[in-house]
Design a protein around this motif. Structure first.
Motif, mmCIF file in Angstrom:
data_model
loop_
_atom_site.group_PDB
_atom_site.id
_atom_site.type_symbol
_atom_site.label_atom_id
_atom_site.label_comp_id
_atom_site.label_asym_id
_atom_site.label_seq_id
_atom_site.Cartn_x
_atom_site.Cartn_y
_atom_site.Cartn_z
ATOM 1 N N SER A 158 33.302 -23.383 -25.808
ATOM 2 C CA SER A 158 32.676 -24.701 -25.909
ATOM 3 C C SER A 158 31.263 -24.672 -25.321
ATOM 4 O O SER A 158 30.388 -25.416 -25.760
ATOM 5 C CB SER A 158 33.532 -25.783 -25.257
ATOM 6 N N ALA A 159 31.012 -23.796 -24.359
ATOM 7 C CA ALA A 159 29.663 -23.659 -23.794
ATOM 8 C C ALA A 159 28.700 -23.144 -24.860
ATOM 9 O O ALA A 159 27.558 -23.608 -24.945
ATOM 10 C CB ALA A 159 29.676 -22.737 -22.579
ATOM 11 N N VAL A 187 24.250 -24.395 -28.662
ATOM 12 C CA VAL A 187 23.790 -24.489 -30.053
ATOM 13 C C VAL A 187 23.423 -25.941 -30.382
ATOM 14 O O VAL A 187 22.373 -26.212 -30.982
ATOM 15 C CB VAL A 187 24.868 -23.955 -31.022
ATOM 16 N N GLU A 188 24.257 -26.870 -29.952
ATOM 17 C CA GLU A 188 23.992 -28.282 -30.217
ATOM 18 C C GLU A 188 22.734 -28.765 -29.484
ATOM 19 O O GLU A 188 21.909 -29.471 -30.051
ATOM 20 C CB GLU A 188 25.201 -29.126 -29.818
ATOM 21 N N LEU A 215 31.802 -33.199 -27.337
ATOM 22 C CA LEU A 215 32.197 -31.798 -27.481
ATOM 23 C C LEU A 215 33.548 -31.526 -26.817
ATOM 24 O O LEU A 215 34.390 -30.820 -27.374
ATOM 25 C CB LEU A 215 31.127 -30.889 -26.876
ATOM 26 N N LEU A 216 33.742 -32.097 -25.635
ATOM 27 C CA LEU A 216 34.983 -31.870 -24.886
ATOM 28 C C LEU A 216 36.066 -32.895 -25.216
ATOM 29 O O LEU A 216 37.142 -32.853 -24.631
ATOM 30 C CB LEU A 216 34.689 -31.866 -23.381
ATOM 31 N N LYS A 217 35.735 -33.812 -26.131
ATOM 32 C CA LYS A 217 36.673 -34.851 -26.552
ATOM 33 C C LYS A 217 37.167 -35.687 -25.366
ATOM 34 O O LYS A 217 38.359 -35.919 -25.192
ATOM 35 C CB LYS A 217 37.835 -34.247 -27.335
#
Length: 80
Positions: free
Chosen positions: A36-37, A42-43, A14-16
């Motif tokens: 992103s949180a 959701v993920e 997610l944060l790459k």
């Protein structure tokens, strides 16, 4: 795969982030922001088939991988 390893991989993706995320690292310091949180929550809900209540959606519950693991374990235990 252990839960912590799985969540670490999700956060890294997610944060790459290419390096392994320390489970006690402050995620905000490595790029986790409010947008992103939301994506992370959701993920997590989709992957682990859990649902977080609105009052649980506080950054203090999601600011380290270790805290995320604890929250996911708690939600999974309640679902059993």
């Amino acid at each position: 795969m252990k839960l912590e390893e799985n969540i670490t991989a999700i956060v890294g993706s997610l944060l790459k982030i290419t390096e392994v995320v320390d489970p006690d690292a402050d995620l905000a310091s490595i790029g986790l922001d409010s947008m992103s949180a939301v994506g992370l929550v959701v993920e997590l809900e989709a992957i682990f088939n859990i649902a977080f209540e609105d009052e649980e959606l506080l950054l203090k519950h999601f600011d380290t991988v270790r805290k995320i693991v604890a929250k996911v374990e708690e939600k999974r235990a309640l679902a059993e």
